[in-house]
Motif scaffolding. Structure first.
Motif, PDB file in Angstrom:
ATOM      1  N   ALA A 223       0.613  22.213   5.819  1.00  0.00           N
ATOM      2  CA  ALA A 223       1.854  22.390   5.061  1.00  0.00           C
ATOM      3  C   ALA A 223       1.573  22.885   3.641  1.00  0.00           C
ATOM      4  O   ALA A 223       2.385  23.612   3.062  1.00  0.00           O
ATOM      5  N   GLU A 224       0.431  22.513   3.088  1.00  0.00           N
ATOM      6  CA  GLU A 224       0.084  23.025   1.749  1.00  0.00           C
ATOM      7  C   GLU A 224      -0.176  24.538   1.807  1.00  0.00           C
ATOM      8  O   GLU A 224       0.123  25.260   0.868  1.00  0.00           O
ATOM      9  N   GLU A 225      -0.716  25.008   2.929  1.00  0.00           N
ATOM     10  CA  GLU A 225      -0.908  26.464   3.067  1.00  0.00           C
ATOM     11  C   GLU A 225       0.439  27.169   3.119  1.00  0.00           C
ATOM     12  O   GLU A 225       0.643  28.218   2.516  1.00  0.00           O
ATOM     13  N   ILE A 226       1.389  26.556   3.835  1.00  0.00           N
ATOM     14  CA  ILE A 226       2.729  27.158   3.907  1.00  0.00           C
ATOM     15  C   ILE A 226       3.406  27.090   2.534  1.00  0.00           C
ATOM     16  O   ILE A 226       4.137  27.997   2.141  1.00  0.00           O
ATOM     17  N   ARG A 227       3.153  26.011   1.780  1.00  0.00           N
ATOM     18  CA  ARG A 227       3.752  25.871   0.442  1.00  0.00           C
ATOM     19  C   ARG A 227       3.483  27.110  -0.429  1.00  0.00           C
ATOM     20  O   ARG A 227       4.366  27.613  -1.107  1.00  0.00           O
TER      21      ARG A 227
ATOM     22  N   THR B 298       0.865  -1.175   0.000  1.00  0.00           N
ATOM     23  CA  THR B 298       0.000   0.000   0.000  1.00  0.00           C
ATOM     24  C   THR B 298       0.901   1.225   0.000  1.00  0.00           C
ATOM     25  O   THR B 298       1.805   1.346   0.831  1.00  0.00           O
ATOM     26  N   VAL B 299       0.642   2.130  -0.954  1.00  0.00           N
ATOM     27  CA  VAL B 299       1.552   3.255  -1.166  1.00  0.00           C
ATOM     28  C   VAL B 299       0.827   4.583  -0.976  1.00  0.00           C
ATOM     29  O   VAL B 299      -0.302   4.756  -1.456  1.00  0.00           O
ATOM     30  N   VAL B 300       1.476   5.509  -0.296  1.00  0.00           N
ATOM     31  CA  VAL B 300       0.982   6.878  -0.164  1.00  0.00           C
ATOM     32  C   VAL B 300       1.989   7.772  -0.881  1.00  0.00           C
ATOM     33  O   VAL B 300       3.190   7.695  -0.608  1.00  0.00           O
ATOM     34  N   THR B 301       1.515   8.602  -1.814  1.00  0.00           N
ATOM     35  CA  THR B 301       2.430   9.558  -2.444  1.00  0.00           C
ATOM     36  C   THR B 301       2.144  10.948  -1.880  1.00  0.00           C
ATOM     37  O   THR B 301       0.996  11.307  -1.610  1.00  0.00           O
ATOM     38  N   THR B 302       3.214  11.702  -1.689  1.00  0.00           N
ATOM     39  CA  THR B 302       3.058  13.021  -1.084  1.00  0.00           C
ATOM     40  C   THR B 302       4.154  13.945  -1.617  1.00  0.00           C
ATOM     41  O   THR B 302       4.925  13.529  -2.479  1.00  0.00           O
ATOM     42  N   ARG B 303       4.175  15.189  -1.146  1.00  0.00           N
ATOM     43  CA  ARG B 303       5.176  16.119  -1.686  1.00  0.00           C
ATOM     44  C   ARG B 303       5.557  17.173  -0.659  1.00  0.00           C
ATOM     45  O   ARG B 303       4.841  17.396   0.314  1.00  0.00           O
ATOM     46  N   GLU B 304       6.701  17.807  -0.927  1.00  0.00           N
ATOM     47  CA  GLU B 304       7.132  18.948  -0.102  1.00  0.00           C
ATOM     48  C   GLU B 304       7.547  20.098  -1.006  1.00  0.00           C
ATOM     49  O   GLU B 304       8.066  19.849  -2.098  1.00  0.00           O
ATOM     50  N   PRO B 305       7.445  21.363  -0.577  1.00  0.00           N
ATOM     51  CA  PRO B 305       6.714  21.696   0.640  1.00  0.00           C
ATOM     52  C   PRO B 305       5.240  21.327   0.459  1.00  0.00           C
ATOM     53  O   PRO B 305       4.701  21.491  -0.627  1.00  0.00           O
ATOM     54  N   GLY B 306       4.620  20.845   1.519  1.00  0.00           N
ATOM     55  CA  GLY B 306       3.213  20.465   1.445  1.00  0.00           C
ATOM     56  C   GLY B 306       2.994  19.087   2.028  1.00  0.00           C
ATOM     57  O   GLY B 306       3.723  18.633   2.890  1.00  0.00           O
ATOM     58  N   GLY B 307       1.944  18.414   1.538  1.00  0.00           N
ATOM     59  CA  GLY B 307       1.705  17.041   1.934  1.00  0.00           C
ATOM     60  C   GLY B 307       0.767  16.864   3.109  1.00  0.00           C
ATOM     61  O   GLY B 307       0.439  15.728   3.477  1.00  0.00           O
ATOM     62  N   SER B 308       0.338  17.966   3.717  1.00  0.00           N
ATOM     63  CA  SER B 308      -0.710  17.930   4.742  1.00  0.00           C
ATOM     64  C   SER B 308      -1.444  19.261   4.574  1.00  0.00           C
ATOM     65  O   SER B 308      -0.871  20.203   4.002  1.00  0.00           O
TER      66      SER B 308
ATOM     67  N   ASP C 228       4.759  19.501  10.265  1.00  0.00           N
ATOM     68  CA  ASP C 228       3.336  19.150  10.136  1.00  0.00           C
ATOM     69  C   ASP C 228       3.158  17.948   9.206  1.00  0.00           C
ATOM     70  O   ASP C 228       2.367  17.041   9.469  1.00  0.00           O
ATOM     71  N   HIS C 229       3.914  17.951   8.118  1.00  0.00           N
ATOM     72  CA  HIS C 229       3.830  16.870   7.127  1.00  0.00           C
ATOM     73  C   HIS C 229       4.200  15.521   7.750  1.00  0.00           C
ATOM     74  O   HIS C 229       3.523  14.510   7.541  1.00  0.00           O
ATOM     75  N   VAL C 230       5.273  15.517   8.546  1.00  0.00           N
ATOM     76  CA  VAL C 230       5.716  14.260   9.153  1.00  0.00           C
ATOM     77  C   VAL C 230       4.693  13.806  10.196  1.00  0.00           C
ATOM     78  O   VAL C 230       4.321  12.638  10.254  1.00  0.00           O
TER      79      VAL C 230
END
Ligand code: TMP
Length: 208
Positions: free
Chosen positions: A46-50, A33-43, A76-78
């Motif tokens: 964190a997307e607001e900060i992005r 089972t895989v979750v894909t995410t990104r930075e800056p962001g990913g929650s 926040d992302h972690v």
């Protein structure tokens, strides 16, 4: 048993997002089972900060403020995305993570490496990817590809060419410093060839 954490890193326009989709599909085929995410962001937070980081003029933030914003987003992302997914035995693939801070804010923007290492250790407490795939590409080709994408998220692309040249070397230096964790992938090949190189490195690293 927890899941595994894979990051893709590199300069602008290296094709990370396409390759993340392909890697996720290959891992899912293996029953993971895989979750894909990104930075800056990913929650959500964190997307607001992005938006603060990737939009606007390059000079919008000084290097120190920029680094603090990035690590606020990362904390926040972690906490909200990566950590819970790993505990639930999922595999997480992130488009960028802390190596980008050492490259962009450290070597690119000139903050001392030791400064970033200290913030990193406070925020992440030794948490680090299990595998990092560094997509290496000629800077001119990458910037051309990234520019063709257009959109509002061009703040880092608008730093000068010398900034981007330093980043390429910075990622290669990171790989040389952490050979057990990092694999450099030649991104100046066809999409299929890059995907094959990534899959082969991933299978080898995790004995899949
Ligand atoms: P992206 O274009 O790969 O989505 O990444 C957004 C931008 O954020 C990219 O230009 C690099 C920058 N960035 C940093 O400067 N430091 C970091 O730690 C991260 C994760 C991204």
């Amino acid at each position: 048993m927890t899941g595994r954490f894979i990051t893709l890193e590199g300069g602008e326009g290296a094709g990370k997002s396409t390759q993340i989709k392909r890697l996720a599909a290959a891992l899912e085929k293996k029953g993971l089972t895989v979750v894909t995410t990104r930075e800056p962001g990913g929650s959500p937070g964190a997307e607001e900060i992005r938006a603060l980081l990737v939009q606007g003029e390059p000079c919008r933030w000084d290097a120190l403020t920029e680094t603090m914003l990035i690590y606020a987003a990362r904390a926040d992302h972690v906490k909200r995305t990566i950590g819970p997914a790993l505990v639930a035995n999922k595999w997480v693939i992130s488009d960028r993570f802390n190596d980008s801070s050492f490259a962009y804010q450290g070597v690119g923007r000139g903050l001392p490496r030791e400064f970033i290492r200290r913030i990193d250790s406070i925020v992440l407490d030794d948490f680090s990817p299990d595998l990092t795939l560094i997509l290496d590409l000629d800077v001119e080709i990458g910037l051309k590809r990234a520019g063709a994408r257009g959109g509002a998220e061009q703040r880092f692309e608008n730093f000068d060419k010398d900034f981007h040249q330093r980043l390429r070397q910075a990622f290669l230096d990171i790989a040389a410093r952490s050979p057990d964790r990092c694999v450099v992938i030649d991104a100046n090949q066809s999409e299929d060839q890059v995907a094959a190189a990534i899959w082969s490195a991933t299978q080898k690293h995790f004995s899949l």
